[in-house]
Enzyme design. Sequence first.
Site, mmCIF file in Angstrom:
data_model
loop_
_atom_site.group_PDB
_atom_site.id
_atom_site.type_symbol
_atom_site.label_atom_id
_atom_site.label_comp_id
_atom_site.label_asym_id
_atom_site.label_seq_id
_atom_site.Cartn_x
_atom_site.Cartn_y
_atom_site.Cartn_z
ATOM 1 C CD GLU A 144 -2.018 -3.482 4.916
ATOM 2 O OE1 GLU A 144 -1.624 -2.698 5.796
ATOM 3 O OE2 GLU A 144 -1.631 -3.414 3.720
ATOM 4 C CE LYS B 214 1.635 -1.453 7.611
ATOM 5 N NZ LYS B 214 0.718 -0.894 6.597
ATOM 6 C CB CYS C 262 1.589 -3.619 3.862
ATOM 7 S SG CYS C 262 1.380 -2.785 2.257
#
Length: 241
Positions: free
Chosen positions: A40, A106, A140
Amino acid sequence: MIVSLIQAPLVWESPSENRLYFEQKIKAISQHTDLIVLPEMFSTGFTMNPKQVAETMQGVTISWLIEIAKAKNTAITGSLVIQEEEQFFNRMVFVFPSGKLEYYDKRHLFTLAGEEKVYQPGKEKKIIEYKNWKICLQVCYDLRFPVFARNIENYDLLIYVANWPKVRINTWDILLKARAVENLSYVIGLNRIGLDDNEHEYIGHSQVIDELGNYLLEPQRDEHVFHLELDKEKMLETRKN
């Protein structure tokens, strides 16, 4: 499919230094690989200062990724800070060997770090079709939301790229296994190592898990490039049974 995971330290807010580092690692891969996975925010670290480091989809780092994918004849994926007009995104890009590009923004932003204050959340789940594999891209903190990963698309591989700190690494290990078992899918978790400028410590624990929760790559702490082969037919037979 052969996958290569690059578990690496990141230079804080320095895209040029990080590109150089990863380019050296990628050039050193001598064996065939179908997919290279980067962490990431691989070009900057997990920064809440997007104005200082953001690039566009026509920027240097995207162009660099396309050049590498073409030169190595492989796909490559990872997330970076992207700006569109006045908005910033933690965007996971997937570059095909042809240079074609798809991306996922995300969805679940990490409120403990104030990510939602500076980045825009994504709106859609993303499934990539590559070499007869369906690949689900996630980033994440998405790992904590099982409903978002629910395998209604019959995907074959679920990838999480992360800057997941040492203090919560046990959670990372547990939830990656859970996502594999509940979705009957391969799971790749690729995390960074080292310290960032906020004094957060990262110890990797990058790993690959099969559809039954077995480790194909046990959690790793070293700076290294890991190579694994995934067997789709074996996974589909398990799912059928």
